[in-house]
Design an enzyme around this catalytic site. Structure first.
Site, PDB file in Angstrom:
ATOM      1  N   LYS A  94     -77.223 -29.196 -95.361  1.00  0.00           N
ATOM      2  CA  LYS A  94     -76.836 -29.325 -96.591  1.00  0.00           C
ATOM      3  C   LYS A  94     -77.936 -28.888 -97.766  1.00  0.00           C
ATOM      4  O   LYS A  94     -77.642 -28.301 -98.807  1.00  0.00           O
ATOM      5  CB  LYS A  94     -76.192 -30.619 -96.917  1.00  0.00           C
ATOM      6  CG  LYS A  94     -75.611 -30.731 -98.491  1.00  0.00           C
ATOM      7  CD  LYS A  94     -74.431 -30.368 -98.303  1.00  0.00           C
ATOM      8  CE  LYS A  94     -73.648 -30.521 -99.957  1.00  0.00           C
ATOM      9  NZ  LYS A  94     -72.509 -29.452 -99.675  1.00  0.00           N
ATOM     10  N   TRP A 132     -83.253 -31.110 -88.891  1.00  0.00           N
ATOM     11  CA  TRP A 132     -82.930 -29.651 -88.979  1.00  0.00           C
ATOM     12  C   TRP A 132     -84.146 -28.791 -88.496  1.00  0.00           C
ATOM     13  O   TRP A 132     -84.980 -29.008 -89.151  1.00  0.00           O
ATOM     14  CB  TRP A 132     -82.170 -29.277 -90.320  1.00  0.00           C
ATOM     15  CG  TRP A 132     -81.773 -27.922 -90.400  1.00  0.00           C
ATOM     16  CD1 TRP A 132     -80.382 -27.536 -90.023  1.00  0.00           C
ATOM     17  CD2 TRP A 132     -82.317 -26.708 -90.744  1.00  0.00           C
ATOM     18  NE1 TRP A 132     -80.260 -26.258 -90.257  1.00  0.00           N
ATOM     19  CE2 TRP A 132     -81.662 -25.609 -90.591  1.00  0.00           C
ATOM     20  CE3 TRP A 132     -83.637 -26.563 -91.275  1.00  0.00           C
ATOM     21  CZ2 TRP A 132     -82.045 -24.260 -91.119  1.00  0.00           C
ATOM     22  CZ3 TRP A 132     -84.286 -24.958 -91.501  1.00  0.00           C
ATOM     23  CH2 TRP A 132     -83.175 -24.182 -91.555  1.00  0.00           C
ATOM     24  N   HIS A 182     -66.167   3.606-100.669  1.00  0.00           N
ATOM     25  CA  HIS A 182     -67.546   4.233-100.524  1.00  0.00           C
ATOM     26  C   HIS A 182     -67.918   3.738 -99.345  1.00  0.00           C
ATOM     27  O   HIS A 182     -69.192   3.944 -99.098  1.00  0.00           O
ATOM     28  CB  HIS A 182     -68.509   3.989-101.799  1.00  0.00           C
ATOM     29  CG  HIS A 182     -67.868   4.425-102.961  1.00  0.00           C
ATOM     30  ND1 HIS A 182     -68.025   5.831-103.521  1.00  0.00           N
ATOM     31  CD2 HIS A 182     -67.142   3.721-104.121  1.00  0.00           C
ATOM     32  CE1 HIS A 182     -67.379   5.756-104.974  1.00  0.00           C
ATOM     33  NE2 HIS A 182     -66.887   4.851-105.011  1.00  0.00           N
ATOM     34  N   GLU A 184     -68.107 -15.609-102.815  1.00  0.00           N
ATOM     35  CA  GLU A 184     -67.917 -16.966-102.215  1.00  0.00           C
ATOM     36  C   GLU A 184     -66.710 -17.268-101.141  1.00  0.00           C
ATOM     37  O   GLU A 184     -67.084 -17.937-100.243  1.00  0.00           O
ATOM     38  CB  GLU A 184     -67.579 -17.845-103.678  1.00  0.00           C
ATOM     39  CG  GLU A 184     -67.187 -19.407-103.264  1.00  0.00           C
ATOM     40  CD  GLU A 184     -68.480 -19.881-102.428  1.00  0.00           C
ATOM     41  OE1 GLU A 184     -69.471 -19.366-102.406  1.00  0.00           O
ATOM     42  OE2 GLU A 184     -68.479 -21.131-102.125  1.00  0.00           O
ATOM     43  N   CYS A 219     -84.105 -32.615 -93.506  1.00  0.00           N
ATOM     44  CA  CYS A 219     -83.910 -33.692 -92.518  1.00  0.00           C
ATOM     45  C   CYS A 219     -83.645 -34.758 -93.216  1.00  0.00           C
ATOM     46  O   CYS A 219     -83.796 -34.914 -94.370  1.00  0.00           O
ATOM     47  CB  CYS A 219     -85.370 -33.979 -91.495  1.00  0.00           C
ATOM     48  SG  CYS A 219     -85.920 -32.555 -90.769  1.00  0.00           S
ATOM     49  N   LYS A 263     -67.990 -18.676 -97.571  1.00  0.00           N
ATOM     50  CA  LYS A 263     -67.195 -20.038 -96.914  1.00  0.00           C
ATOM     51  C   LYS A 263     -66.589 -19.909 -95.620  1.00  0.00           C
ATOM     52  O   LYS A 263     -66.551 -20.676 -94.850  1.00  0.00           O
ATOM     53  CB  LYS A 263     -65.830 -20.414 -98.250  1.00  0.00           C
ATOM     54  CG  LYS A 263     -65.616 -21.676 -98.395  1.00  0.00           C
ATOM     55  CD  LYS A 263     -66.672 -22.469 -99.489  1.00  0.00           C
ATOM     56  CE  LYS A 263     -68.336 -22.465 -99.038  1.00  0.00           C
ATOM     57  NZ  LYS A 263     -68.961 -22.769 -99.987  1.00  0.00           N
ATOM     58  N   ARG A 313     -77.789 -33.806 -93.689  1.00  0.00           N
ATOM     59  CA  ARG A 313     -79.124 -32.993 -94.050  1.00  0.00           C
ATOM     60  C   ARG A 313     -79.625 -32.346 -92.563  1.00  0.00           C
ATOM     61  O   ARG A 313     -80.607 -31.586 -92.783  1.00  0.00           O
ATOM     62  CB  ARG A 313     -79.924 -34.059 -94.422  1.00  0.00           C
ATOM     63  CG  ARG A 313     -79.744 -34.764 -95.711  1.00  0.00           C
ATOM     64  CD  ARG A 313     -80.659 -35.730 -96.168  1.00  0.00           C
ATOM     65  NE  ARG A 313     -81.820 -35.039 -96.263  1.00  0.00           N
ATOM     66  CZ  ARG A 313     -82.207 -34.642 -97.677  1.00  0.00           C
ATOM     67  NH1 ARG A 313     -81.189 -34.704 -98.756  1.00  0.00           N
ATOM     68  NH2 ARG A 313     -83.335 -34.122 -97.860  1.00  0.00           N
ATOM     69  N   ASN A 327     -89.527 -35.538 -93.482  1.00  0.00           N
ATOM     70  CA  ASN A 327     -88.843 -34.477 -93.929  1.00  0.00           C
ATOM     71  C   ASN A 327     -89.567 -33.759 -94.954  1.00  0.00           C
ATOM     72  O   ASN A 327     -90.350 -34.154 -95.744  1.00  0.00           O
ATOM     73  CB  ASN A 327     -87.497 -35.058 -94.611  1.00  0.00           C
ATOM     74  CG  ASN A 327     -86.752 -34.047 -95.584  1.00  0.00           C
ATOM     75  OD1 ASN A 327     -86.662 -33.083 -95.110  1.00  0.00           O
ATOM     76  ND2 ASN A 327     -86.381 -34.472 -96.793  1.00  0.00           N
ATOM     77  N   GLY A 328     -89.688 -32.544 -94.573  1.00  0.00           N
ATOM     78  CA  GLY A 328     -90.752 -31.630 -95.358  1.00  0.00           C
ATOM     79  C   GLY A 328     -91.294 -30.584 -94.499  1.00  0.00           C
ATOM     80  O   GLY A 328     -90.785 -30.084 -93.192  1.00  0.00           O
ATOM     81  N   GLU A 377     -69.250 -19.396 -92.968  1.00  0.00           N
ATOM     82  CA  GLU A 377     -70.101 -20.370 -92.670  1.00  0.00           C
ATOM     83  C   GLU A 377     -69.441 -21.529 -91.953  1.00  0.00           C
ATOM     84  O   GLU A 377     -69.767 -22.381 -91.183  1.00  0.00           O
ATOM     85  CB  GLU A 377     -71.067 -21.167 -93.889  1.00  0.00           C
ATOM     86  CG  GLU A 377     -70.071 -21.626 -95.102  1.00  0.00           C
ATOM     87  CD  GLU A 377     -70.733 -22.280 -95.845  1.00  0.00           C
ATOM     88  OE1 GLU A 377     -71.922 -22.952 -95.659  1.00  0.00           O
ATOM     89  OE2 GLU A 377     -70.344 -22.316 -97.178  1.00  0.00           O
TER      90      GLU A 377
HETATM   91  C1  AGP Z   1     -72.790 -23.114 -99.335  1.00  0.00           C
HETATM   92  O1  AGP Z   1     -71.635 -23.607 -98.867  1.00  0.00           O
HETATM   93  C2  AGP Z   1     -73.806 -23.639 -98.929  1.00  0.00           C
HETATM   94  N1  AGP Z   1     -73.854 -25.109 -98.847  1.00  0.00           N
HETATM   95  C3  AGP Z   1     -74.983 -23.003 -99.505  1.00  0.00           C
HETATM   96  O2  AGP Z   1     -74.893 -21.549 -99.495  1.00  0.00           O
HETATM   97  C4  AGP Z   1     -75.615 -23.817-100.789  1.00  0.00           C
HETATM   98  O3  AGP Z   1     -74.920 -23.393-101.823  1.00  0.00           O
HETATM   99  C5  AGP Z   1     -77.163 -23.262-100.796  1.00  0.00           C
HETATM  100  O4  AGP Z   1     -77.890 -23.621 -99.829  1.00  0.00           O
HETATM  101  C6  AGP Z   1     -77.876 -23.560-102.242  1.00  0.00           C
HETATM  102  O5  AGP Z   1     -77.868 -25.147-102.155  1.00  0.00           O
HETATM  103  P1  AGP Z   1     -77.967 -25.904-103.543  1.00  0.00           P
HETATM  104  O6  AGP Z   1     -76.835 -25.528-104.309  1.00  0.00           O
HETATM  105  O7  AGP Z   1     -77.984 -27.192-103.121  1.00  0.00           O
HETATM  106  O8  AGP Z   1     -79.192 -25.444-104.242  1.00  0.00           O
END
Ligand code: AGP
Length: 616
Positions: free
Chosen positions: A611, A79, A512, A489, A2, A493, A27, A105-106, A496
């Site tokens: 994030k 969040w 397979h 990746e 958050c 991408k 966040r 936050n936490g 998400e």
């Molecule tokens: C990917 O686009 C995401 N933002 C997510 O997978 C991210 O890479 C993951 O949560 C790890 O975050 P970090 O690199 O801040 O540890």
């Protein structure tokens, strides 16, 4: 997960809180709220708590009806962890008397037992959140201390878990009490007052000199100044950090979204991450390594631990570390690593990769690895973050602030940093000569121009490819070697940001099982850049083509043959296979972003995500 913000001074608090919350929205964006001090005609101070489900824009509309008088308040963008997104679960949370409000936050791990105890003592709860216990604990403590920071300190003594919190109390107008354990808090003093937030980005308009609060420290913000205390209540003088990056980095700068802006910044990220890394002698210079060359020479096993996109950077690194340094390298999701019993000895190097530097699983894995005796090396984008502080050494990725939830430029920064580390290990182990390192370093630097070339020349091709797959129910990403690593990746991408289901497979694995998915028109996005396994990938693609797949190929410029099997081709310049992940990732990022835009998705803030993932 958050964002919290607070302001006390002489300006209009609601405007400052809203501006800060907008910057912190990356966040979390399930709900948002503020608590503002208000003085009634009789001179009594009250707290107005205003909360809305959804993004900060909704809260902003609500606050249009609130007058501008308040000069002290706290805010939050959430969040959801404990309790669904709802007004009742939105922060700030107030105590029974309504005179204390808290943003947090936490995670409060022992909230259930605290809640039972507080309920038994007569407190009434209005939400399902863990945070609300803090408001009631502070209320009880305030009845004894009559001083907000002391009350917050006392409340924190009861709590197990992580917190970055800010509290206000109507009985102490103008004061914000702040505490931190395992969740980021930055504090700054501007010309017109005192500021607190989860991230520098929310303060930077007011000041560039900030205090990054440490675990167990507390702060008292008032309009006239800030005081800091330790867990015993003794005054302390924390270190002040000067921020030298620019606010432009937190703005879209003419781009329609942050994701596109950040993709386009990648040439700079490559250049900045490499600046000063090669000494005139030909030695790689990673002075923040925290390990001597003698210690590095003893390393006989490497684990790369990370989550999400950062994990995929680790998959790229495995190829390089094993290829150049001939050291066995395993890549593991931090969330798995922390709960098994990996083989760790004093000659094990654990490389923790995290853009935010605060991912809970990665941090827990670092702590576990250190207890077991490993050397831990961090790769992060955030200076002074927990990952940086808890590692023996660190490389900063120099991506600068990344705002879009989907990682793009930080991924490129991570790969470049991991490449440097792999080269260094190769050099120290005597597997790479100084001449080879010089050559690799130069070619690594060339990828900046190659990315720029892709950005300048392939946008139309990517757009066409995006049109071709935007309405598909699902897509497959395939490649081999480096191509497999970045296929994972690419799939992450796409899903998400566009919510289009996607999976990635090493191309040789298709037969397979996954090939059963393919029917006419099914999109297969293939990394077919020139590499030692090029012919193998092409063979695998022919199997897909034979079953009617719509093939989108990422190919090396000059490869005309690929057009015989591919419906769409996106070209990247010729590049050494070791560096192909850097260049070939870029069209995959653009593809995901374009599909998301075409499908009407919120590119920068995809649903259900945040994030920084500071919970397990
Ligand atoms: C990917 O686009 C995401 N933002 C997510 O997978 C991210 O890479 C993951 O949560 C790890 O975050 P970090 O690199 O801040 O540890």
């Amino acid at each position: 997960m958050c964002g919290i913000v607070g302001y006390t001074g002489t300006d209009t608090a609601k405007d400052i809180l809203l501006a800060g919350l907008k910057r912190l929205e990356y966040r979390g964006y399930d709900s948002a709220g503020v608590a503002l001090e208000r003085t009634d005609p009789a001179g009594e101070t009250h707290l107005d708590v205003i909360r809305r489900v959804g993004k900060v824009a909704g809260l902003e509309s609500e606050l249009e009806h609130v007058d501008d008088e308040s000069t002290c308040g706290i805010g939050h963008t959430r969040w959801a962890t404990h309790g669904r997104p709802s007004v009742a679960n939105a922060h700030p949370h107030a105590c029974c008397g309504g005179n204390i409000a808290v943003v947090h936050n936490g995670i409060i791990e022992n909230f259930a037992e605290l809640r039972d105890e507080l309920t038994a003592r007569g407190h009434v709860f209005g939400s399902e959140t863990d945070t609300e216990v803090l408001a009631h604990l502070v209320e009880e403590a305030y009845a004894q201390t009559h001083e907000l920071v002391a009350a917050v300190r006392k409340a924190c003594e009861c709590v197990v878990g992580a917190y970055g919190l800010a509290a206000v109390c109507a009985d102490e107008p103008g004061v914000i009490a702040v505490a931190r354990k395992d969740s980021p808090i930055v504090i700054g003093r501007g010309e017109h007052g005192s500021y607190v937030a989860s991230d520098i980005i929310a303060l930077i308009d007011a000041t560039r000199d900030v205090v990054v609060l440490e675990d167990g420290q507390f702060a008292r913000l008032a309009p006239e100044g800030i005081t800091y205390t330790d867990a015993q209540g003794e005054l302390i003088e924390p270190e002040v950090t000067h921020i030298d990056w620019d606010i432009d980095m937190a703005e879209k700068g003419g781009y329609p979204d942050f994701m596109l802006k950040e993709i386009c910044e990648q040439p700079r990220v490559v250049r900045d991450t490499l600046v000063g890394r090669l000494a005139p002698s030909g030695e790689l210079d990673i002075d923040e390594l925290g390990l001597t060359f003698e210690e590095l020479d003893l390393i006989d096993r490497v684990y790369v631990i990370a989550c999400g996109t950062s994990y995929h950077a680790g998959l790229v690194a495995k190829n390089l570390i094993e290829g150049w340094a001939r050291i066995p390298c395993e890549v593991e999701a931090a969330s798995e690593f922390r709960y098994r019993n990996p083989i760790i000895t004093p000659s094990t190097l654990v490389v923790a990769v995290s853009q935010s530097g605060e991912t809970a699983d990665t941090l827990a894995a670092i702590r576990d690895a250190r207890i077991k005796g490993a050397k831990v090396f961090g790769i992060t984008n955030v200076v002074g973050s927990p990952v940086a502080r808890e590692s023996d050494g660190v490389i900063y990725t120099k991506a600068n602030k990344e705002i879009a939830v989907a990682s793009t430029k930080s991924f490129i920064g991570q790969i470049v940093s991991l490449t440097l580390l792999a080269m260094l290990l190769g050099q120290v182990k005597g597997k790479l000569t100084t001449g080879q390192v010089r050559m690799l370093f130069r070619e690594l630097g060339d990828t900046a121009a190659q990315i720029q070339y892709i950005l300048d020349s392939q946008r139309e091709a990517v757009h066409e490819a995006a049109l071709a797959c935007k309405d598909a129910p699902s897509a497959l990403f395939v490649g081999r070697g480096m191509g497999a690593a970045i296929s994972y990746e690419g799939a992450l991408k796409l899903k998400e940001v566009s919510y289009l289901h996607a999976e990635a497979y090493a191309a040789g694995e298709m037969k397979h099982g996954p090939i059963a998915l393919i029917d006419p028109g099914f999109p297969v996005i293939a990394v077919t850049t020139k590499s030692p396994v090029y012919d193998k990938v092409v063979s695998n693609l022919k199997e897909c083509e034979a079953r009617g797949a719509k093939i989108i190929a990422l190919a090396t410029e000059g490869d005309e043959d690929i057009k015989q099997i591919a419906d769409h081709v996106i070209y990247i310049p010729p590049v050494r296979d070791a560096f192909s992940a850097i260049t070939a990732s870029v069209p995959l990022q653009l593809l995901a972003r374009d599909v998301a835009v075409m499908r009407g998705c919120d590119v920068d803030q995809p649903r259900n995500l945040a994030k920084s993932v500071t919970v397990e």
